[in-house]
Design a protein around this motif. Structure first.
Motif, PDB file in Angstrom:
ATOM      1  N   VAL A   1     -25.044  19.032   0.417  1.00  0.00           N
ATOM      2  CA  VAL A   1     -23.617  18.709   0.334  1.00  0.00           C
ATOM      3  C   VAL A   1     -22.819  19.515   1.356  1.00  0.00           C
ATOM      4  O   VAL A   1     -21.903  18.992   1.999  1.00  0.00           O
ATOM      5  CB  VAL A   1     -23.085  18.904  -1.099  1.00  0.00           C
ATOM      6  CG1 VAL A   1     -21.581  18.786  -1.155  1.00  0.00           C
ATOM      7  CG2 VAL A   1     -23.733  17.895  -2.038  1.00  0.00           C
ATOM      8  N   SER A   2     -23.181  20.770   1.549  1.00  0.00           N
ATOM      9  CA  SER A   2     -22.500  21.580   2.566  1.00  0.00           C
ATOM     10  C   SER A   2     -22.746  21.026   3.957  1.00  0.00           C
ATOM     11  O   SER A   2     -21.878  21.098   4.831  1.00  0.00           O
ATOM     12  CB  SER A   2     -22.986  23.030   2.511  1.00  0.00           C
ATOM     13  OG  SER A   2     -22.618  23.617   1.301  1.00  0.00           O
ATOM     14  N   TRP A   3     -23.896  20.470   4.161  1.00  0.00           N
ATOM     15  CA  TRP A   3     -24.256  19.925   5.466  1.00  0.00           C
ATOM     16  C   TRP A   3     -23.496  18.632   5.773  1.00  0.00           C
ATOM     17  O   TRP A   3     -23.084  18.412   6.916  1.00  0.00           O
ATOM     18  CB  TRP A   3     -25.761  19.690   5.493  1.00  0.00           C
ATOM     19  CG  TRP A   3     -26.312  19.234   6.802  1.00  0.00           C
ATOM     20  CD1 TRP A   3     -26.040  19.745   8.031  1.00  0.00           C
ATOM     21  CD2 TRP A   3     -27.242  18.178   7.006  1.00  0.00           C
ATOM     22  NE1 TRP A   3     -26.749  19.078   8.989  1.00  0.00           N
ATOM     23  CE2 TRP A   3     -27.497  18.108   8.383  1.00  0.00           C
ATOM     24  CE3 TRP A   3     -27.885  17.290   6.152  1.00  0.00           C
ATOM     25  CZ2 TRP A   3     -28.370  17.169   8.921  1.00  0.00           C
ATOM     26  CZ3 TRP A   3     -28.756  16.368   6.697  1.00  0.00           C
ATOM     27  CH2 TRP A   3     -28.988  16.322   8.065  1.00  0.00           C
ATOM     28  N   ILE A   4     -23.274  17.771   4.755  1.00  0.00           N
ATOM     29  CA  ILE A   4     -22.650  16.473   5.018  1.00  0.00           C
ATOM     30  C   ILE A   4     -21.128  16.470   4.859  1.00  0.00           C
ATOM     31  O   ILE A   4     -20.489  15.522   5.280  1.00  0.00           O
ATOM     32  CB  ILE A   4     -23.263  15.353   4.141  1.00  0.00           C
ATOM     33  CG1 ILE A   4     -23.037  15.615   2.658  1.00  0.00           C
ATOM     34  CG2 ILE A   4     -24.732  15.186   4.442  1.00  0.00           C
ATOM     35  CD1 ILE A   4     -23.466  14.487   1.758  1.00  0.00           C
ATOM     36  N   THR A   5     -20.560  17.502   4.279  1.00  0.00           N
ATOM     37  CA  THR A   5     -19.098  17.553   4.137  1.00  0.00           C
ATOM     38  C   THR A   5     -18.494  18.373   5.273  1.00  0.00           C
ATOM     39  O   THR A   5     -19.172  19.199   5.878  1.00  0.00           O
ATOM     40  CB  THR A   5     -18.692  18.168   2.778  1.00  0.00           C
ATOM     41  OG1 THR A   5     -19.300  19.440   2.629  1.00  0.00           O
ATOM     42  CG2 THR A   5     -19.100  17.266   1.622  1.00  0.00           C
ATOM     43  N   PRO A   6     -17.210  18.135   5.573  1.00  0.00           N
ATOM     44  CA  PRO A   6     -16.585  18.868   6.680  1.00  0.00           C
ATOM     45  C   PRO A   6     -16.428  20.358   6.381  1.00  0.00           C
ATOM     46  O   PRO A   6     -16.341  20.773   5.230  1.00  0.00           O
ATOM     47  CB  PRO A   6     -15.218  18.194   6.839  1.00  0.00           C
ATOM     48  CG  PRO A   6     -14.966  17.477   5.570  1.00  0.00           C
ATOM     49  CD  PRO A   6     -16.293  17.157   4.969  1.00  0.00           C
ATOM     50  N   LYS A   7     -16.377  21.134   7.447  1.00  0.00           N
ATOM     51  CA  LYS A   7     -16.185  22.579   7.311  1.00  0.00           C
ATOM     52  C   LYS A   7     -14.779  22.863   6.792  1.00  0.00           C
ATOM     53  O   LYS A   7     -13.856  22.090   7.052  1.00  0.00           O
ATOM     54  CB  LYS A   7     -16.367  23.259   8.658  1.00  0.00           C
ATOM     55  CG  LYS A   7     -17.760  23.182   9.194  1.00  0.00           C
ATOM     56  CD  LYS A   7     -17.855  23.866  10.539  1.00  0.00           C
ATOM     57  CE  LYS A   7     -19.252  23.741  11.096  1.00  0.00           C
ATOM     58  NZ  LYS A   7     -19.383  24.365  12.414  1.00  0.00           N
ATOM     59  N   PRO A   8     -14.580  23.972   6.091  1.00  0.00           N
ATOM     60  CA  PRO A   8     -13.228  24.315   5.628  1.00  0.00           C
ATOM     61  C   PRO A   8     -12.333  24.676   6.814  1.00  0.00           C
ATOM     62  O   PRO A   8     -12.800  25.171   7.840  1.00  0.00           O
ATOM     63  CB  PRO A   8     -13.447  25.515   4.710  1.00  0.00           C
ATOM     64  CG  PRO A   8     -14.778  26.055   5.062  1.00  0.00           C
ATOM     65  CD  PRO A   8     -15.575  24.928   5.630  1.00  0.00           C
ATOM     66  N   SER A   9     -11.047  24.444   6.637  1.00  0.00           N
ATOM     67  CA  SER A   9     -10.092  24.743   7.706  1.00  0.00           C
ATOM     68  C   SER A   9      -9.903  26.256   7.847  1.00  0.00           C
ATOM     69  O   SER A   9     -10.272  27.034   6.971  1.00  0.00           O
ATOM     70  CB  SER A   9      -8.751  24.088   7.391  1.00  0.00           C
ATOM     71  OG  SER A   9      -8.181  24.695   6.253  1.00  0.00           O
ATOM     72  N   GLU A  10      -9.293  26.659   8.944  1.00  0.00           N
ATOM     73  CA  GLU A  10      -9.007  28.081   9.180  1.00  0.00           C
ATOM     74  C   GLU A  10      -8.099  28.650   8.091  1.00  0.00           C
ATOM     75  O   GLU A  10      -8.259  29.785   7.674  1.00  0.00           O
ATOM     76  CB  GLU A  10      -8.366  28.266  10.553  1.00  0.00           C
ATOM     77  CG  GLU A  10      -9.352  28.256  11.693  1.00  0.00           C
ATOM     78  CD  GLU A  10     -10.304  29.437  11.669  1.00  0.00           C
ATOM     79  OE1 GLU A  10      -9.864  30.561  11.356  1.00  0.00           O
ATOM     80  OE2 GLU A  10     -11.489  29.226  11.944  1.00  0.00           O
TER      81      GLU A  10
END
Length: 86
Positions: free
Chosen positions: A64-73
Motif C-alpha cells: 500500500v505504501s508503494w502504490i499510494t502517493p508520498k505524503p506532502s512536505e
C-alpha cells in the motif's frame, strides 16, 4: 496509508486465525495448539498464527505504501520536525 492498511490487515488476519483456532477440539489442545500448515514443495511447514499475521501485515504495509502517493512536505513537517538542525 500503509500503516492503516497494516493495522486493518492485522485485525482481519488475527480475527480469521483466532476463529480457526477456536475450531480445534479441546482434546487436541484447543486454541493453544492451533498451527497454520503451509505446503511448500511437498514439505509441510507449521507456523504459529502470529507469524502469518505479522507477515501479512508487513506485506500489506509495503504494497500500500508503494502504490499510494508520498505524503506532502506539509504533512512531513507536521509530524516530523524537519527544520531542526542535526
Amino acid at each position: 496509508f500503509g500503516a492503516m492498511a497494516s493495522v486493518v490487515t492485522a485485525i482481519a488476519t488475527w480475527g480469521y486465525l483466532f476463529y480457526q483456532g477456536l475450531q480445534v477440539p479441546m482434546e487436541q489442545g484447543g486454541l493453544s495448539a492451533y498451527m497454520v500448515h503451509i505446503d511448500i514443495n511437498g514439505i509441510d511447514v507449521s507456523l504459529k498464527p502470529v507469524v502469518v499475521m505479522v507477515f501479512t501485515s508487513a506485506v500489506s504495509m509495503i504494497l500500500v505504501s508503494w502504490i499510494t502517493p508520498k505524503p506532502s512536505e506539509a504533512v512531513l513537517k507536521k509530524f516530523f520536525n524537519l527544520d531542526q538542525p542535526k
